[in-house]
Design an enzyme around this catalytic site. Sequence first.
Site, PDB file in Angstrom:
ATOM      1  CB  SER A 136      34.307  43.176  46.153  1.00  0.00           C
ATOM      2  OG  SER A 136      34.856  42.406  45.584  1.00  0.00           O
ATOM      3  CG  ASP A 270      39.658  44.170  40.729  1.00  0.00           C
ATOM      4  OD1 ASP A 270      40.030  43.591  40.968  1.00  0.00           O
ATOM      5  OD2 ASP A 270      38.545  44.917  40.864  1.00  0.00           O
ATOM      6  CG  HIS A 299      39.212  44.485  44.318  1.00  0.00           C
ATOM      7  ND1 HIS A 299      38.059  44.248  43.196  1.00  0.00           N
ATOM      8  CD2 HIS A 299      38.248  43.869  45.544  1.00  0.00           C
ATOM      9  CE1 HIS A 299      36.993  43.726  44.012  1.00  0.00           C
ATOM     10  NE2 HIS A 299      37.068  43.196  45.077  1.00  0.00           N
TER      11      HIS A 299
END
Length: 324
Positions: A136, A270, A299
């Site tokens: 991320s 996502d 995610h």
Amino acid sequence: MRSVSEEPVPLHEEFIYCCGAATHVLKCGPWKDLSKDESKNLPRLLFMIIPGNPGLAGYYRTFIKALYCGLNQQYPVWVVSHAGHCKPPSGMEMIEDTDIKELEDVFGLNGQVEHKLNFLKKNVSKDIKLVLIAHSIGCYITLEMMKRASELQVLRSVLLFPTIERMAQSPQGKLMTPLLCKLRYALYMPVYLLSFLPEGVKASLVRFALRGMKTCDESSITTSVNLFSVDCIANILYMASQEMMKVVERDSTTIKQNLKKLIFYYGTGDSWCPQNYYDEIKMDFPDGDIRLCEKGLRHAFVLDASKEMAAMITDWLRDDLTKL
């Protein structure tokens, strides 16, 4: 490389100060010190995990153990929390870091980049090659690390569900930006009040929040209890607000300069980095190793798919490791 084993895995846990901020480090393997002082027994390679946000190392506990086993226990696998995202256990001695100066804003996005670079400078010999596995916003941090410290011996960087552009314009970003940038202070009082609840009640609240998941990693539940800390949640939300404002344009220059070292892994559903972001970067870098998830992983894969992700990564890196 063998499949993930269920045998006990050596795991060392420590809390340190890095750049003046509390930092949680989990280290898989027998190597506790990779500084230049113990150069005789150093491994050739370190796998270092750069977390997402919240950047609590505990979320990656199962992941690093699975990755370590998948690598035949040949290389150390470490995860370093983001600055200020951890709550040290009461009574646990904090190892003071006196050699690195404090950053002016270590809890912000820029400070988190410098925090990781300073950690490496202090704790890892320059002779050790690195595989950086980022998740991320950790992907943005990793690209910045490679940009600012070209001397790092990065063998590969694996960027999982990379939030490296247009975060505020993503579906989730559109929902969260007003909250993070204008209303986050309103969350502090409820968190403060909840912090007085017994640990068992906090864990029950976490389980209730994650009730929609068929299976959930137990370490994720334990780690999430740390979110009932005003200091931690303030640092987490502050960093997130900066992400919305600062992660705008993709750094295509740094990507181009390091393309052969990078592996991108995008999700199909996502809401932080939607599939059109994958389509565009794939078009801009047709020779890059840019993959689209075919397994439906979320995610926040650490909640329920750590072992599956670790197995994929060991397979991706098989050829690189045989050349060492």
